[in-house]
Design an enzyme around this catalytic site. Sequence first.
Site, PDB file in Angstrom:
ATOM      1  N   ARG A 237      69.172  45.954  25.202  1.00 47.58           N
ATOM      2  CA  ARG A 237      68.272  46.650  26.121  1.00 47.58           C
ATOM      3  C   ARG A 237      68.633  48.123  26.144  1.00 47.58           C
ATOM      4  O   ARG A 237      69.813  48.502  26.097  1.00 47.58           O
ATOM      5  CB  ARG A 237      68.380  46.073  27.540  1.00 47.58           C
ATOM      6  CG  ARG A 237      67.641  44.758  27.716  1.00 47.58           C
ATOM      7  CD  ARG A 237      66.130  44.945  27.653  1.00 47.58           C
ATOM      8  NE  ARG A 237      65.397  43.683  27.812  1.00 47.58           N
ATOM      9  CZ  ARG A 237      64.987  42.933  26.807  1.00 47.58           C
ATOM     10  NH1 ARG A 237      65.244  43.289  25.556  1.00 47.58           N
ATOM     11  NH2 ARG A 237      64.311  41.809  27.032  1.00 47.58           N
ATOM     12  N   GLU A 266      60.182  53.241  27.119  1.00 45.16           N
ATOM     13  CA  GLU A 266      59.472  52.780  25.934  1.00 45.16           C
ATOM     14  C   GLU A 266      57.969  52.921  26.104  1.00 45.16           C
ATOM     15  O   GLU A 266      57.426  52.435  27.117  1.00 45.16           O
ATOM     16  CB  GLU A 266      59.843  51.314  25.638  1.00 45.16           C
ATOM     17  CG  GLU A 266      61.293  51.165  25.244  1.00 45.16           C
ATOM     18  CD  GLU A 266      61.656  49.742  24.827  1.00 45.16           C
ATOM     19  OE1 GLU A 266      62.788  49.550  24.372  1.00 45.16           O
ATOM     20  OE2 GLU A 266      60.811  48.831  24.969  1.00 45.16           O
ATOM     21  N   HIS A 284      60.924  48.635  19.203  1.00 43.97           N
ATOM     22  CA  HIS A 284      61.188  47.363  19.888  1.00 43.97           C
ATOM     23  C   HIS A 284      60.528  46.234  19.097  1.00 43.97           C
ATOM     24  O   HIS A 284      59.801  45.388  19.635  1.00 43.97           O
ATOM     25  CB  HIS A 284      60.674  47.385  21.319  1.00 43.97           C
ATOM     26  CG  HIS A 284      61.390  46.406  22.215  1.00 43.97           C
ATOM     27  ND1 HIS A 284      61.784  46.710  23.488  1.00 43.97           N
ATOM     28  CD2 HIS A 284      61.783  45.120  22.013  1.00 43.97           C
ATOM     29  CE1 HIS A 284      62.386  45.669  24.030  1.00 43.97           C
ATOM     30  NE2 HIS A 284      62.397  44.680  23.145  1.00 43.97           N
TER      31      HIS A 284
END
Length: 325
Positions: A237, A266, A284
């Site tokens: 994370r 993000e 991601h």
Amino acid sequence: MARVVLSTFPMIDPETYREVLGEAVDEPVEIEVAELGSTETLIAAADGADAVVTDINTPVTAEALDALDLRVVVRSAVGVDNVDVGAAAANDVTVTRVPDYCTDEVATHTVALLLACARSLGRYDRSVADGEWDFRAGGEIHRLRGSTLGFLSFGPIARRMREQVRGFDLDVVAHDPYVDTETLADHDVEGVSYEELLDRSALLSVNAPLTEETRGMVDSDALGRLPDHAIVVNTGRGGVVDEDALLAALEDGEIAGAGLDVFGEEPPTDSPLLDRDDVLNSPHAAWYSVEARRDLNESVAANLRAVLVDGETPPDWIDPDLDWV
């Protein structure tokens, strides 16, 4: 009739839910797709809903849980750091996740980032594209064999990575206070303190979930302890790694490079890490394969069916009393 609200997040496939839930009941389950993203939009979209399938960017807060009358919240991923699990329990809301749909994918992606950074492939690619042909464009590259790979957290993804890197003749250490010595030994991994992990790791794989304990854990002090030829890869994370500290460590030559699949924000906005030739970035995407996306949606739909149709505890229920929640 049960009503389910799905995030528009592209990893979520509404047709899978319609198929799985539609086959389970005589009356079709009402499936709606909505833009979420904030507490306010979540409350507006899920008013009157029985279930929400959320994404990484939508905070499922106590305010939202108090305002809604949900039976289940499903986080369509491994982690639940954006869901207030305690507030959900207080509101008698079941929280589920999908813990193992992308273990192979994330492990493979992490190993790929580690190897690409260790061999300076990003720099070489840009150098060749610019018309250069010079092995020195990659900077100093060290032999992989005999170096130390360190895991910050040793859950299923790190364990799969351990199997994948066996042929590279690495020493492997891990810091994870929730994994016992016997489990580490079974994987031929040495358990160490956090300080020793940092002192020894030439390759540091950050696999930790984001909790109050891990937030900002890889900070300037931690990065300063790493060898100056170290590579840091984060597929856990974003908030576990202090990005300002990481930038400073790269600028000061305290570490050699980084590979990032996750960020504190993000998508990252104007991050100077995106412009560096000693950092490899991906969006991601470590979780992604065609098969993983299918497995994700089928598993989430099965969890929803367990709660909404069968009145059962779903297979991927999150216990609010777990230490890491």
